[in-house]
Design an enzyme around this catalytic site. Sequence first.
Site, mmCIF file in Angstrom:
data_model
loop_
_atom_site.group_PDB
_atom_site.id
_atom_site.type_symbol
_atom_site.label_atom_id
_atom_site.label_comp_id
_atom_site.label_asym_id
_atom_site.label_seq_id
_atom_site.Cartn_x
_atom_site.Cartn_y
_atom_site.Cartn_z
ATOM 1 N N SER A 61 0.855 -1.186 0.000
ATOM 2 C CA SER A 61 0.000 0.000 0.000
ATOM 3 C C SER A 61 0.893 1.238 0.000
ATOM 4 C CB SER A 61 -0.885 -0.013 1.253
ATOM 5 O OG SER A 61 -1.638 1.182 1.342
ATOM 6 N N ASP A 117 -13.714 -1.879 3.005
ATOM 7 C CA ASP A 117 -12.790 -1.982 4.141
ATOM 8 C C ASP A 117 -13.555 -1.511 5.383
ATOM 9 O OD1 ASP A 117 -10.822 -1.524 6.074
ATOM 10 O OD2 ASP A 117 -9.487 -0.357 4.814
HETATM 11 O O1 OSB Z 1 -7.262 1.822 4.542
HETATM 12 O O2 OSB Z 1 -6.106 0.078 4.264
HETATM 13 C C1 OSB Z 1 -6.258 1.177 4.802
HETATM 14 C C2 OSB Z 1 -3.170 2.072 6.885
HETATM 15 C C3 OSB Z 1 -3.772 2.660 7.980
HETATM 16 C C4 OSB Z 1 -5.138 2.790 8.013
HETATM 17 C C5 OSB Z 1 -5.912 2.330 6.951
HETATM 18 C C6 OSB Z 1 -5.325 1.719 5.860
HETATM 19 C C7 OSB Z 1 -3.918 1.632 5.815
HETATM 20 C C8 OSB Z 1 -3.173 1.085 4.687
HETATM 21 C C9 OSB Z 1 -1.783 0.591 4.971
HETATM 22 O O3 OSB Z 1 -3.559 1.108 3.544
HETATM 23 C C10 OSB Z 1 -1.633 -0.868 4.860
HETATM 24 C C11 OSB Z 1 -0.333 -1.338 5.472
HETATM 25 O O4 OSB Z 1 0.689 -1.322 4.788
HETATM 26 O O5 OSB Z 1 -0.316 -1.724 6.660
HETATM 27 MG MG MG Z 2 -8.438 0.679 3.207
#
Ligand code: OSB
Ligand code: MG
Length: 384
Positions: free
Chosen positions: A149, A252
């Site tokens: 991500s 999500d």
């Molecule tokens: O929406 O998936 C998400 C991180 C913090 C809060 C929400 C999200 C995320 C990420 C990071 O997308 C995912 C990772 O590398 O842990």
């Molecule tokens: Mg997300």
Amino acid sequence: MRLEARPRGAAEAALKLERVEVRRVSLPLRFPFETSVGRTATKRFLLVSVFADGVAGHAECVADVDPFYLPETNDTALHVLRDFLVPMAFALDVASPRVVAPALARVRGHEMAKAVLEMAVWELWARREGAPLWRLLGGRGGEIDAGVSVGLQKDEGALLERVEAEVAAGYRRVKVKIKPGRDVPLVAAIRARFPRLPLMVDANSAYTLADAQHLAELDRFALAMIEQPLGWDDIVDHAVLQRRLSTAICLDESVRSGEDARRALDIGACRVVNIKVGRVGGFAGALAVHDTCRGRGVPVWCGGMLESGIGRLANVHLQTLPGFTLPGDTSASSRYFEEDLVDPPVTVSREGRIAVPEGPGIGHEILWPRVEKATDFRETWKRP
Ligand code: OSB
Ligand code: MG
């Protein structure tokens, strides 16, 4: 013939939790992580340890300092653990880790607080049986596919550079964060440079249904999916939007239980689900979402919350279940932390894969001196 069920061995006897310890840990991130809801430079989280029968189990809470992703924070989790969840858990005969989530269900919401306690009991149970977590969860050993991500970057050049680096590192799917004003042209630029890359976007609820036509412009980039474009607690508008997009919607924030997943799929709010154990109240909730989706042929993948190695490894074990048919957000520890709390840290091979641990529990050693150094608050509760 046996008329009464009875435990077959010590490892299967019910136990009572004797002590629960919670710490607040602060780990600097190597780079700030930015999404449409905010920016994180230091990861601050609760680490929960449960003790029984001379064994300990450990888990990481995904609540943050602020309530900008979901409503919980470290402080709400601490309060609900101390005053409600831990007393309930002390009263419980733990005949299996599966009894913990139902026993905590009287507390409404507070999924992240419930999850950390429940996950710590699963971890303890696995250590007590000398088994890796994946075995208890019904998964498999071997390897998992790693995705990554990428947070919001300062401009297009910086974003392309990041994506390039992640592709070179071997990641099998790249997700980029978007928000209004930082979306279509950026995605177009990535797609032009990487025509066949499995690519997706995550909006963290930055849009409304009024943006439907704008979001439909993303349809021409063959994205694997668009994650949580609309309200954090919405499924109704997502169902309307899904009918107007050819790109799959992935939920999500909106899915916080197996029942949420069922309702979302019933009304066509998404075609993919991101499972985060902490967001769905623990492993039992994660298994419920997984089973619901699998029963309908809906793919799931494992999300991330910038976890230290302790939570990161829990995610590795979970995503060995058969419904996790897409690479998730579990990437190498070294992308986030100079020094992780586990040894070895989580690493990703040149082929973009992560080895599934075979050791007991999370399967890597926790580096307690490092945990100690990063702990700025601690509280212990004993069974009355
Ligand atoms: O929406 O998936 C998400 C991180 C913090 C809060 C929400 C999200 C995320 C990420 C990071 O997308 C995912 C990772 O590398 O842990
Ligand atoms: Mg997300």
